[in-house]
Enzyme design. Structure first.
Site, PDB file in Angstrom:
ATOM      1  N   CYS A  18      -0.480   4.288   2.098  1.00 29.85           N
ATOM      2  CA  CYS A  18       0.153   3.730   3.491  1.00 29.85           C
ATOM      3  C   CYS A  18       1.170   4.024   4.068  1.00 29.85           C
ATOM      4  O   CYS A  18       1.671   4.740   4.961  1.00 29.85           O
ATOM      5  CB  CYS A  18      -0.572   2.453   3.998  1.00 29.85           C
ATOM      6  SG  CYS A  18      -1.995   1.833   3.244  1.00 29.85           S
ATOM      7  N   ASP A  19       2.307   3.440   2.950  1.00 30.73           N
ATOM      8  CA  ASP A  19       3.599   3.453   3.760  1.00 30.73           C
ATOM      9  C   ASP A  19       4.627   4.280   2.964  1.00 30.73           C
ATOM     10  O   ASP A  19       5.766   4.361   3.117  1.00 30.73           O
ATOM     11  CB  ASP A  19       4.144   2.056   3.439  1.00 30.73           C
ATOM     12  CG  ASP A  19       3.351   1.166   4.556  1.00 30.73           C
ATOM     13  OD1 ASP A  19       2.928   1.574   5.565  1.00 30.73           O
ATOM     14  OD2 ASP A  19       2.981   0.152   4.353  1.00 30.73           O
ATOM     15  N   CYS A  34       0.818  -1.174   0.062  1.00 32.10           N
ATOM     16  CA  CYS A  34      -0.082  -0.089   0.040  1.00 32.10           C
ATOM     17  C   CYS A  34       0.981   1.107   0.043  1.00 32.10           C
ATOM     18  O   CYS A  34       1.343   1.725   0.865  1.00 32.10           O
ATOM     19  CB  CYS A  34      -1.011  -0.094   1.337  1.00 32.10           C
ATOM     20  SG  CYS A  34      -1.969   1.420   1.500  1.00 32.10           S
TER      21      CYS A  34
END
Ligand code: NDP
Length: 315
Positions: A137-138, A134
């Site tokens: 997300c990261d 992701c």
């Protein structure tokens, strides 16, 4: 006979927990069947910085623990087990956990989706230490670093384009010579100034002891191996919605996602709602999943209230 609940929620990511919170606060005494491995995909997310309301980064499992505690505090009953069978042919709907049967006037499905992984031991070992599925997300944790994106579909292109605003360099590793992604996404990726391609290549191994240091690429035509140094690996080879259990009753699209009536969480069966990643292949964010969980609970509440009013007036 099992007690008939107003609402049964199946699945405990942000969608299911939000649905349970809303249903509990509407006095519907929801039963949340959270699964044997509760919490969903955020349980494998290291730091969350884009869930509104948390100024400091928050670990995925911590956010899920807080949502769960909130659901319990407002009155949701929680069962920690996997649903093994359902019968949505008539109401009340039936849901089994092994031999235990539960019945619900409405059911909110929120069993999410699972990222597809390459299946390497090194991938599992380095998950959250440079391996991610992701970018939103990261990605932030790879500022000016060098990353690899695996896959040739729209998700891989989208991840690469998103990352190109953050990281230093990106190499898209694809097992063939041609992309599967839509033309427009391909064009954008080809014009991305930081994006290079490793064609006809698959990842044989991710190298590094406690963090990602390189990937070992195998040429899919010759079998030749070469190492490519990098700090992160974003696996973007597709997602799989967790919907098999419901396929007999609920209409799915050709990729297995639950079909909902646009603008709602209603499925083809009245009284069954679907929220979160099992019905969303576009946004896939914790906050959007929570949003659709809220919608599902409000829709269930309205249906039950309408039915109750009709029953009362018929008496
Ligand atoms: P896709 O199934 O479209 O693509 C998966 C990609 O991963 C393919 O290129 C495939 O290779 C590759 N792949 C699969 N398994 C492996 C493996 N084991 N090792 C290496 N590579 C592998 O999935 P997506 O998630 O990209 O897209 C899913 C759907 O969502 C699509 O319909 C897509 O259009 C849509 N979508 C749309 C977006 C948008 O419009 N903005 C954004 C994201 C998704 P190969 O090509 O060789 O099979």
């Amino acid at each position: 006979m099992p007690e008939i609940r107003d609402v049964i929620v199946i699945g405990s990511g942000p969608a299911g927990l939000t649905a349970a919170i809303y249903a509990a606060r509407a006095n519907l005494h929801p039963l949340l069947i959270e699964g044997g491995q509760p919490g969903g995909q955020l349980m494998i997310t290291s730091d969350i910085e884009n869930f509104p309301g948390f100024q400091e980064p928050l670990a995925g499992p911590e956010l899920m623990a807080r949502m769960r505690a909130q659901a319990e505090r407002v009155g949701a009953d929680i069962v920690t087990a996997d649903v093994t069978e359902v019968d949505f042919s008539r109401r009340p709907f039936k849901v089994w956990v092994g031999r235990t049967e539960y019945q619900g006037r409405t059911v909110i499905l929120s069993t999410g989706a699972s990222a597809r992984w390459l299946g390497l031991e090194s991938e599992t070992r380095l998950m959250g230490r440079g391996v991610s599925a992701c970018a939103t997300c990261d990605g932030f944790f790879f500022k000016n670093k060098n990353v690899v994106v695996v896959g040739g579909g729209d998700t891989a292109m989208e991840e690469a384009l998103y990352l190109s605003k953050i990281v230093g360099t990106i190499v898209i590793v694809h097992r063939r010579q041609a992309l599967r992604a839509s033309k427009v996404m391909q064009e954008r990726a080809f014009h991305g100034d930081k994006i290079a391609f490793a064609w006809n290549s698959e990842i044989a191994e991710i190298l590094g002891e406690n963090k990602v240091e390189a990937v070992r690429l195998r040429d899919t035509r010759t079998g030749e191996l070469r190492d490519l140094p990098c700090d992160g690996v974003f696996v973007a080879i597709g997602h799989k919605p967790n919907t098999e259990l419901f396929a007999r009753w609920i209409e799915l699209d050709e990729q297995g996602y639950v079909k909902t009536i646009p603008g709602t969480t209603r499925t083809n069966v009245e009284g069954i709602y679907a929220a979160g990643d099992m019905q969303d292949k576009i946004y896939r964010q914790a906050v959007t999943a929570a949003g659709t969980g809220c919608m599902a609970a409000l829709e269930a509440e309205r249906l039950l209230a309408t039915e109750e009013a009709l029953e009362t007036s018929a008496k």
